[in-house]
Enzyme design. Structure first.
Site, short mmCIF file in Angstrom:
data_model
loop_
_atom_site.label_atom_id
_atom_site.label_comp_id
_atom_site.label_asym_id
_atom_site.label_seq_id
_atom_site.Cartn_x
_atom_site.Cartn_y
_atom_site.Cartn_z
N GLU A 1 3.81 2.84 14.18
CA GLU A 1 4.83 2.14 14.95
C GLU A 1 4.35 0.88 15.68
O GLU A 1 4.22 0.87 16.90
CB GLU A 1 5.49 3.09 15.96
CG GLU A 1 6.18 4.27 15.31
CD GLU A 1 7.00 5.10 16.30
OE1 GLU A 1 6.82 4.94 17.51
OE2 GLU A 1 7.83 5.89 15.85
N GLU B 1 7.78 11.22 10.87
CA GLU B 1 8.16 11.90 12.12
C GLU B 1 9.67 12.07 12.15
O GLU B 1 10.41 11.18 11.74
CB GLU B 1 7.79 11.11 13.38
CG GLU B 1 6.34 11.10 13.73
CD GLU B 1 6.03 10.25 14.97
OE1 GLU B 1 6.91 10.14 15.86
OE2 GLU B 1 4.93 9.72 15.04
#
Ligand code: GBH
Length: 511
Positions: A208, A403
């Site tokens: 991220e 995720e």
């Protein structure tokens, strides 16, 4: 149609696909992408391929603890946590889940759960206390023991090189603003490849970038807590992507078995889902998913186009104007290193339709709409259907859901158990939608539930619990939640349990 559904539609003025929680938007075939929708009427239920990889994920600073042990150097998160008001209740990752000492118990839990893969990250400063230079053998030993334990349990590791715990020593040398930061990252990655590529074939360079660059350097909500000028923030982003690419090269050069080595890049996927099953709304959602609009990090294309397509998206370049960093044209060629998969962390979507002016228009979230314990997360299962479709159509890369999960303020009930029907319902809804995307040909090969354990949720401290296993932090006792058992059964059935109405409390809500 039920009355409540009617009024919801009236409120929105559109047929409420994602907003009705179960998606009704099924006009995917008209979206112009490559993934071919099959399905249609009579084609009910989830089906996952035989070799589908069910997993769980964690990250070093969120679970390991042992922050001052065996020669680990300081990361920006150690420093940030000591800043007054930076983290909820002044929580820190100093002890976290004490995974550093309890990794064997935690691997045993994973074995019981039946996961095929474990996604974890390495703490950079545990193995290189100053970020570069002197290597800390004791730190390497920890990961070596962990990998051996996973090997014994027959669990495939997915190693994330960097999940936000940046070395304090390198931050003091300019961090991501320093052009050399890309080489520092490559040095670190090469070390991991040298030491672990005998046992690790699945690699993620970075987790991220939107967060460690954006939240860390523009917004200031995450470590190191900087609020850089926009141009400097873009420079940090640029160097972050250069670092990713150099890490890919380092892995290709140092991995013991380059052919078997699969390298990915993980995004905080910002998904727009269509408000209805009309093709024009699907196109509006697709456009919104890849638009770079606004001087904030919450987009996908800025962080993905350079590393996959070798160019910055034009709308972003126009929007950022003179704040664009000056760089050598060869940077873009170097940034585009072939990768083997894209990892998408998908938690939620915003909802779009085609507006009166023909442009994508975001719809407001209805009052009282279902939300997670974390305010930012609306419960929007269709996010994990549309997100993978849109990403595959644009980037043509195999995908992993690296995720997905739900924060619930869980507690231990009087019966000593942790009942988390919200999480089971969430997973049931989301996995049904993922199964639908896969059935329609979107190449998603794996799913990692976030998270194995309740853990340190960054600036939210220990307030949010994402685990399938409850952690009582003062005693470090682990209590598998109801969702743990649910996921175990789901994995054992390779996803088919999603179709069994009696097996699961959430069965009635999915079609
Ligand atoms: C992931 O981040 C992390 O990889 C993981 O470490 C973390 O524990 C997990 O998710 C759960 O949070 O939409 O503008 O309000 C997710 C990070 C958090 C990024 C919320 C976007 C909200 C920005 N996301 N954040 S906004």
């Amino acid at each position: 149609m039920r009355d409540d559904a009617v009024s919801r539609r009236k409120f929105l003025g559109v047929s409420a696909a994602g907003l009705a929680m179960t998606s009704t938007a099924r006009a995917a075939g008209k979206t112009g992408g490559d993934a071919k929708p099959g399905g249609g009427k009579g084609d009910k239920g989830a089906a996952f391929p035989k070799d589908f990889v069910w997993g769980v994920a964690t990250a070093s600073y969120q679970v390991e603890g042992a922050a001052n042990e065996d020669g680990r150097g300081a990361s920006v998160w150690d420093t940030f946590c000591r800043k007054k008001g930076a983290v909820f209740e002044g929580d820190t990752g100093e002890t976290a889940c004490d995974h550093y000492h309890r990794y064997k118990d935690d691997v045993a839990l994973m074995k019981t759960l039946g996961v095929k893969s474990y996604r974890f990250s390495v703490s950079w400063t545990r193995v290189l206390p100053n970020g570069i230079g002197a290597v800390n053998g004791k730190g390497l030993d920890f990961y070596s023991r962990l990998l051996d334990e996973l090997g014994k349990a027959n669990i495939t590791p997915m190693l994330t090189v960097f999940h936000w715990d940046y070395p304090e020593a390198l931050y003091k040398r300019g961090g991501w603003l320093n052009r050399d930061s890309a080489d520092w990252f490559a040095e670190y990655t090469a070390l991991l490849a040298d030491k672990f590529s005998d046992r690790v074939k699945l690699w993620v360079t970075q987790n991220e970038p939107q967060c460690f660059i954006g939240l860390g350097h523009l917004d200031g909500a995450h470590a190191p807590g900087d609020k850089l000028k926009f141009g400097d923030y873009l420079l940090a982003a640029h160097n972050g992507m250069r670092a990713h690419a150099k890490a890919v090269q380092a892995l290709r050069a140092h991995a013991k078995d380059p052919k078997a080595t699969k390298v990915g890049y993980v995004l905080s996927a910002q998904i727009a889902q269509p408000a209805s099953d009309k093709p024009e709304d699907a196109e509006a959602a697709r456009a919104a998913t890849f638009a770079v609009a606004g001087r904030h990090p919450w987009n996908n294309a800025w962080w993905t186009d350079p590393v996959v397509l070798g160019k910055y998206p034009e709308d972003g370049v126009a929007e950022y104007g003179k704040d664009m960093p000056k760089f050598k044209p060869s940077d873009l060629d170097e940034m585009k290193q072939p990768i083997d998969f894209l990892g998408l962390n998908i938690y939620k979507a915003d909802t779009y339709r085609r507006g009166a002016d023909g442009k994508p228009e975001r719809l407001p979230t209805p009052p009282g709409y279902p939300r997670a314990g974390s305010d930012w997360q609306t419960i929007t299962p269709a996010s994990i259907y549309w997100g993978p479709r849109f990403f595959y159509d644009r980037y043509k890369l195999p995908l992993s859901i690296t995720e997905n999960g739900l924060a619930v303020r869980d507690h231990v009930f009087l019966d000593g158990k942790v009942h988390d029907p919200q999480r089971i319902d969430f997973m049931h809804r989301y996995l049904s939608e993922l199964g639908r995307a896969i059935k329609e040909g979107v190449p998603v090969g794996s799913y990692y539930a976030w998270s194995l354990l309740d853990n340190f949720e960054w600036s939210d401290g220990y307030k949010q619990r994402f685990g399938l296993v409850y952690v009582d932090y003062p005693t470090q006792k682990r209590v598998p939640k109801d969702s743990f058992d649910w996921y175990r059964k789901l994995i054992a059935s390779n996803g088919k349990a999603l179709n069994e109405k009696t097996a699961l409390p959430a069965a009635k809500v999915t079609p």
